[in-house]
Write a protein that holds these residues in place. Structure first.
Motif, PDB file in Angstrom:
ATOM      1  N   ALA A 150       0.675  -1.143   0.150  1.00  0.00           N
ATOM      2  CA  ALA A 150      -0.201  -0.034  -0.052  1.00  0.00           C
ATOM      3  C   ALA A 150       0.763   1.324  -0.138  1.00  0.00           C
ATOM      4  CB  ALA A 150      -0.852   0.117   1.186  1.00  0.00           C
ATOM      5  N   GLY A 151       2.154   1.205   0.371  1.00  0.00           N
ATOM      6  CA  GLY A 151       2.997   2.390   0.439  1.00  0.00           C
ATOM      7  C   GLY A 151       3.086   3.047  -0.880  1.00  0.00           C
ATOM      8  N   THR A 152       2.822   2.281  -2.134  1.00  0.00           N
ATOM      9  CA  THR A 152       2.970   2.665  -3.339  1.00  0.00           C
ATOM     10  C   THR A 152       2.047   3.764  -3.592  1.00  0.00           C
ATOM     11  OG1 THR A 152       3.104   0.254  -3.767  1.00  0.00           O
ATOM     12  CG2 THR A 152       2.910   1.700  -5.722  1.00  0.00           C
ATOM     13  N   VAL A 153       1.014   4.019  -3.046  1.00  0.00           N
ATOM     14  CA  VAL A 153       0.056   5.198  -3.347  1.00  0.00           C
ATOM     15  C   VAL A 153       0.623   6.466  -2.840  1.00  0.00           C
ATOM     16  CG1 VAL A 153      -2.229   6.164  -2.577  1.00  0.00           C
ATOM     17  CG2 VAL A 153      -2.384   3.740  -2.958  1.00  0.00           C
ATOM     18  N   LEU A 154       1.353   6.265  -1.740  1.00  0.00           N
ATOM     19  CA  LEU A 154       2.062   7.437  -1.033  1.00  0.00           C
ATOM     20  C   LEU A 154       3.210   8.062  -2.070  1.00  0.00           C
ATOM     21  CD1 LEU A 154       2.203   6.604   2.788  1.00  0.00           C
ATOM     22  CD2 LEU A 154       0.213   7.403   1.382  1.00  0.00           C
ATOM     23  N   VAL A 155       3.857   6.985  -2.176  1.00  0.00           N
ATOM     24  CA  VAL A 155       5.013   7.212  -3.372  1.00  0.00           C
ATOM     25  C   VAL A 155       4.228   7.876  -4.493  1.00  0.00           C
ATOM     26  CG1 VAL A 155       6.832   6.456  -4.825  1.00  0.00           C
ATOM     27  CG2 VAL A 155       6.484   5.379  -2.653  1.00  0.00           C
ATOM     28  N   GLU A 156       3.541   7.393  -5.182  1.00  0.00           N
ATOM     29  CA  GLU A 156       2.880   7.871  -6.633  1.00  0.00           C
ATOM     30  C   GLU A 156       2.246   9.327  -6.306  1.00  0.00           C
ATOM     31  OE1 GLU A 156       0.117   4.869  -7.881  1.00  0.00           O
ATOM     32  OE2 GLU A 156       1.437   3.551  -8.381  1.00  0.00           O
ATOM     33  N   LYS A 157       1.509   9.562  -5.114  1.00  0.00           N
ATOM     34  CA  LYS A 157       0.990  10.917  -4.948  1.00  0.00           C
ATOM     35  C   LYS A 157       2.000  11.954  -4.842  1.00  0.00           C
ATOM     36  CE  LYS A 157      -1.511  14.516  -3.395  1.00  0.00           C
ATOM     37  NZ  LYS A 157      -0.310  15.383  -3.555  1.00  0.00           N
ATOM     38  N   ILE A 158       3.082  11.586  -3.862  1.00  0.00           N
ATOM     39  CA  ILE A 158       4.034  12.680  -3.358  1.00  0.00           C
ATOM     40  C   ILE A 158       5.107  13.107  -4.534  1.00  0.00           C
ATOM     41  CG2 ILE A 158       6.081  13.132  -1.833  1.00  0.00           C
ATOM     42  CD1 ILE A 158       4.089  11.614   0.590  1.00  0.00           C
TER      43      ILE A 158
END
Lengths: 329, 329
Positions: A150-158
């Motif tokens: 799920a950390g992928t979402v945070l990488v993509e957003k930021i």
């Protein structure tokens, strides 16, 4: 198996087609090969972001295509990496002349196919960031090293916000690496999902047991324990994250409670409540939050916890506008 | 039964507490009695909107509290109407001097308790709009007349936009009535949900059957049919809606595919694809779309279709900004 699908072999194509029809202002679906891009290209000179992976994790990745996040997403078959030619076509389609950042979840198939795609994407400068946030296991069925979840979402957003503000490829890559190195996750399964073309549950979980440290493809986790209450489960997920991040009193974090697909949002908030209290008890401030089903495993029931260490710059990039089907502010 | 909950008797309180902690910029949770309001009150002279009903349908209603939608939401116990004193306290808390519109799903308990609440809310002018969009059955276990289901979200969004632009109570009420009279829904269940304090599935559905016309509390629908593919199911849901609305070629609609809680979003887009094609085949234009799990029945697997007849004013109110935990643009 009962599902809202037609021919399982066409499920991904039909779903992505419907997705494109529902969000024509935000995304464009390309077929042959299949990939999804922003409906309106980013300005020339902007770094473009491409991600992708097996289907079955929706809204990841196509739901995050749009202004301030991904320029393209490449879906494979269910739980199967997209092919190199799909990824290469997406990279070539979205390059704005400033290079492309490929965000890859750490699964062997994804890593290999993105590597080949980068070789195929002639003349486009590509840098790659691996996401490997799952603290549950060191290696797994499908990975050397930790899995990307799920950390992928945070990488993509930021990273998307860094591209939107005009950072160059080295700058966007550095931001993505900083998020990737500061984010950790761990999940739990209560009930297994069923892959459509398989037709039976991905794993057997007795009626009185849950799997701590589950992956997003039904890969085994750390251990099975007797079914427990939400507070107990939350602590079992959060403690390894806190330890691995070496979080200390006085630090600020983003707390993300992710549903695995079949979990009601009301339960995610019960988990959030406990996780937040546990962090606060250790003197950690929860400065930003995300609660919802963003990285799923079909209709699996369960959840994951993700914690990202924040600083002022990452916080401000998280807050920057985003305009995608699944994340919007 | 495995769920991410602690004591089932405290599930709603704990979930709402977590919800408030996760969204402090948008909502404020009040306890004793329990209700949720906007974190920042609307300007004086603005009509306020209050809705509520049994828990278990999240994000409905608390997820829609915020600018441009609801001023307050009142959750009852799971599948149980909130009490009159809860509703009255919410009405009194959000009145801005311009009166309150109560949006009530048509269930006997909700209707009675909101009526009593209006009498209790001393000195506040309240008008009430009933939502009864479910074409599946004329009367049900819990209703005289049609049930209110997913169409409620559209009433709340569009009436909220009318209040935000400054319409008076009669005007906001008229807009809400127009949405309510132009919206129809119908749902399907593949697998039943389990109410936490009951501990067993709400109904028995054989492995090879689905229930067409299901309610959002596991109430019986129209009939059970053998499990079918998504295209067949979609047509079975959409045809009664089109007939009941007397939709004609040349009309414009909003098409809303709603997940019941345990359904992956990928499947909702497969349903959306077919519903859109069926409407287009009849010459109906799908001008606006919403796809996601917005009015759920715990972790029930299934979906509902909702169609709203649009005109220019309703379309522009739909497009107006909204800033809530579950709907935001």
């Amino acid at each position: 198996m009962k599902k809202l699908l037609n021919d399982p072999a066409k499920a991904v194509d039909e779903s992505v087609e419907g997705f494109g029809l529902a969000h024509p202002d935000l995304v464009t679906v390309h077929t042959d090969p299949l990939f999804v891009t922003r409906a309106t290209k980013a300005p020339p000179g902007t770094v473009a972001l491409v991600s992708g992976g097996g289907a079955g994790h929706e809204p990841l990745h196509a739901g995050f295509v749009g202004e301030g996040m991904l320029d393209a997403a490449v879906p494979g078959a269910v739980f199967t990496s997209p092919t190199p030619d799909q990824v290469a076509a997406a990279i070539e389609a979205v390059d704005n002349g400033a290079g492309v950042l490929a965000i890859v979840k750490n699964y062997t198939g994804d890593v290999l196919n993105f590597e080949t795609a980068v070789e195929l994407a002639d003349g486009v400068e590509v840098s790659t960031v691996l996401v490997h946030d799952d603290v549950a296991v060191e290696d797994s069925l499908y990975t050397a090293g930790r899995r990307g979840v799920a950390g992928t979402v945070l990488v993509e957003k930021i990273a998307g916000a860094a591209a939107a503000r005009g950072d160059d490829l080295a700058g966007v890559t550095a931001i993505a690496e900083r998020v990737s190195s500061g984010v950790r996750s761990m999940g739990v399964a209560l009930y297994a999902p069923t892959v459509p073309h398989v037709g039976r549950p991905s794993f057997d979980l007795p009626d009185d047991e849950i799997e701590i440290g589950i992956g997003i493809h039904g890969e085994p986790g750390r251990h099975r324990i007797p079914a427990a209450d939400a507070d107990t489960i939350t602590e079992a997920l959060l403690t390894p994250i806190i330890e691995d991040l070496r979080l200390e009193s006085g630090e600020r974090v983003l707390l993300f409670v992710n549903g695995m697909g079949g979990t009601p949002s009301s339960e995610l908030y019960v988990v959030y409540r406990r996780a937040r209290r546990l962090l606060e008890d250790r003197g950690v401030t929860v400065d930003r939050s995300l609660v919802g089903s963003y990285v799923t495993s079909l209709e699996m029931q369960g959840a994951s916890l993700t914690v990202l260490r924040l600083d002022d710059e990452l916080t401000s990039l998280w807050d920057a506008p985003v305009h995608t089907p699944a994340l919007r502010w």
